[in-house]
Design an enzyme around this catalytic site. Structure first.
Site, short mmCIF file in Angstrom:
data_model
loop_
_atom_site.label_atom_id
_atom_site.label_comp_id
_atom_site.label_asym_id
_atom_site.label_seq_id
_atom_site.Cartn_x
_atom_site.Cartn_y
_atom_site.Cartn_z
N GLU A 136 36.15 41.78 39.76
CA GLU A 136 35.77 43.19 40.71
C GLU A 136 37.42 42.94 41.40
O GLU A 136 38.53 44.11 41.19
CB GLU A 136 35.40 43.14 41.52
N ASP A 137 38.26 42.19 42.08
CA ASP A 137 39.14 42.75 42.50
C ASP A 137 40.65 41.91 42.90
O ASP A 137 41.46 42.58 43.00
CB ASP A 137 39.02 41.80 44.09
#
Ligand code: MN
Length: 464
Positions: free
Chosen positions: A89-90
């Site tokens: 996600e990051d």
């Protein structure tokens, strides 16, 4: 950054990694290597990234993995997923890279974790029934996804301090609304309690600290009472050669607060601030018999209240909880709740089935698979369909508050009985002044319309 400071952080990361290995406590070389690989991968992916507190980001996945291994009791696959859970996600490392390095199963779980995040936080999404069903579907595919998500949320709640006030409130509301009921449903009682207490600390700080302070101030009295109460029972149990432990269990701050609110009474009037718990060590075949023996000994000394006997040994709760509860008249004419259970029952009640499997020394993945299947069966059995889970969500809400959503899926807490107009004003006075009605779940309603839990509300305003 100063060289010295970087060194201190490096040492701290290694310390936390070692602590993960310690609580996991495995001897399997191949599994250790896989976890090491995941740790290195996460280190590389999150390097130069920091949390709001200024700490290196890697602290977070390391702590989540430690909760997964220790407090929930899961194994290698889950620990690897916890270490990698924020990578896709990051960071620049996407799912294909995880699949290539760690295989299909781990990539699938991480994908599931990311999807839950989107269901909760993504644009245009909302936390309504449809999403619960989606979450539940994931739950029945692999319970590990939800358990890792709970560990993630628990660590975020433990480190909520440095965030802005509105973020703290939003995250705490979600915790009450979704994560604590999920932990409850999975039988993770300790995690459920901690989540609720932390969420209360940020939503109702005054109440939280006042109860905490009163609990501390009254503790010496409870200890004195407890010692006097257990004295004759302890003697009889020893006399019969039983192995046992007796504990005082205080209600959580959240449960006390909830009771004060629901019954509209002050702290001082809550009679069951604590329970006395008898934990006995007996073989599985003798559990029921021995628990009732303890019951018999306790009631030789204290008169039981027949309307308050709860036998969850003969018929366990749907989340796996087993225990025998009675309320007896103690010295001073005070009712005291007594819980009788075996070590096995206590382990399951406090920390869930996974921790129990771990406690029994089954550390192989096949033992874990057996446990996950068992949890799934419990979840899918009897009344435990999605309607049952929805009831849990409803049950866990405060009776005096409702949660509603904006069209973008933002969560708002309102007092029960709040109308469309109240909601408009709670967002902004300018919006309240111009509000002429609303659409609730797509239907037109007037400004006086009383909102219900889970409503998605689009305010309609008069044009200038
Ligand atoms: Mn995370």
């Amino acid at each position: 950054m100063e060289l010295v400071e970087a060194d201190i952080e490096k040492k701290e990361i290694i310390k936390r990694y070692r602590s993960l290995l310690r609580v996991w406590n495995t001897k399997d070389k191949a599994n250790k290597q896989l976890v090491r690989k995941a740790f290195d991968f996460a280190m590389e992916a999150h390097k130069d990234i920091r949390r709001k507190s200024g700490e290196p980001y890697i602290y977070h996945p390391l702590e989540v993995a430690t909760i997964v291994a220790g407090e929930i009791g899961l194994g290698t696959t889950s620990i690897v997923c916890a270490l990698l859970h924020d990578v896709a996600e990051d960071t620049d490392y996407k799912l294909p890279a995880i699949r290539k390095n760690f295989g299909e199963k781990i990539a699938w779980i991480i994908d599931g974790l990311t999807k839950i995040d989107r269901m909760i936080e993504g644009p245009g999404s909302s936390l309504q029934a449809e999403n619960y069903k989606k979450i539940l579907r994931t739950l029945s595919e692999d319970v590990r996804v939800i358990m890792i998500k709970l560990a993630d949320r628990l660590h975020n709640m433990r480190t909520l301090g440095p965030l802005e006030k509105d973020k703290q409130l939003k995250i705490s509301s979600e915790t009450f609304y979704l994560f604590a009921p999920l932990a409850h449903r999975l039988g993770l009682f300790e995690i459920k309690s901690e989540l609720e207490d932390l969420a209360l600390k940020y939503t109702e700080p005054e109440a939280y600290f006042s109860i905490q302070q009163k609990l501390e101030a009254t503790r010496p009295d409870r200890t004195r009472f407890f010692n006097r109460f257990i004295y004759p029972v302890k003697r009889d149990l020893r006399h019969r050669g039983m192995n046992f432990e007796i504990l005082v269990r205080e209600k959580s701050i959240f449960s006390i607060w909830q009771k004060m609110k629901n019954k509209e009474i002050p702290f001082e009037e809550i009679f069951d601030i604590f329970a006395v718990r008898f934990i006995i060590d007996v073989p599985f075949e003798k559990e029921k018999e021995e628990c009732w023996k303890v019951y018999s000994i306790i009631t030789d000394h204290y008169r039981p209240n027949p309307t308050r006997l709860k036998d969850w040994i003969s018929i366990p709760k749907s989340n796996g909880y087993e225990s025998l509860h009675i309320t007896v008249m103690g010295q001073d004419g005070k009712w005291v709740e007594v819980q009788i259970r075996t070590r096995r029952m206590d382990e399951i009640a406090e920390r869930g089935l996974a921790a129990h499997w771990k406690y029994k020394g089954i550390k192989s993945e096949s033992g874990l698979d057996e446990m996950l299947t068992r949890i799934r069966e419990i979840l899918e059995s009897q009344e435990t369909n999605s309607a049952g889970l929805m009831d849990d969500f409803k049950m866990n809400l405060y009776e005096h508050e409702i949660y509603v959503f904006t069209p973008k899926g933002e969560l708002f807490k309102l007092p029960k009985g709040a109308t469309v107009l109240d909601f408009a004003y709670s967002i902004h006075s300018n919006l309240g002044n111009r509000c002429v009605g609303a659409k609730v779940d797509g239907k037109n309603v007037p400004i006086r319309y009383e909102l219900k839990n889970g409503d998605q509300v689009e305010i309609e305003v008069v044009l200038p």
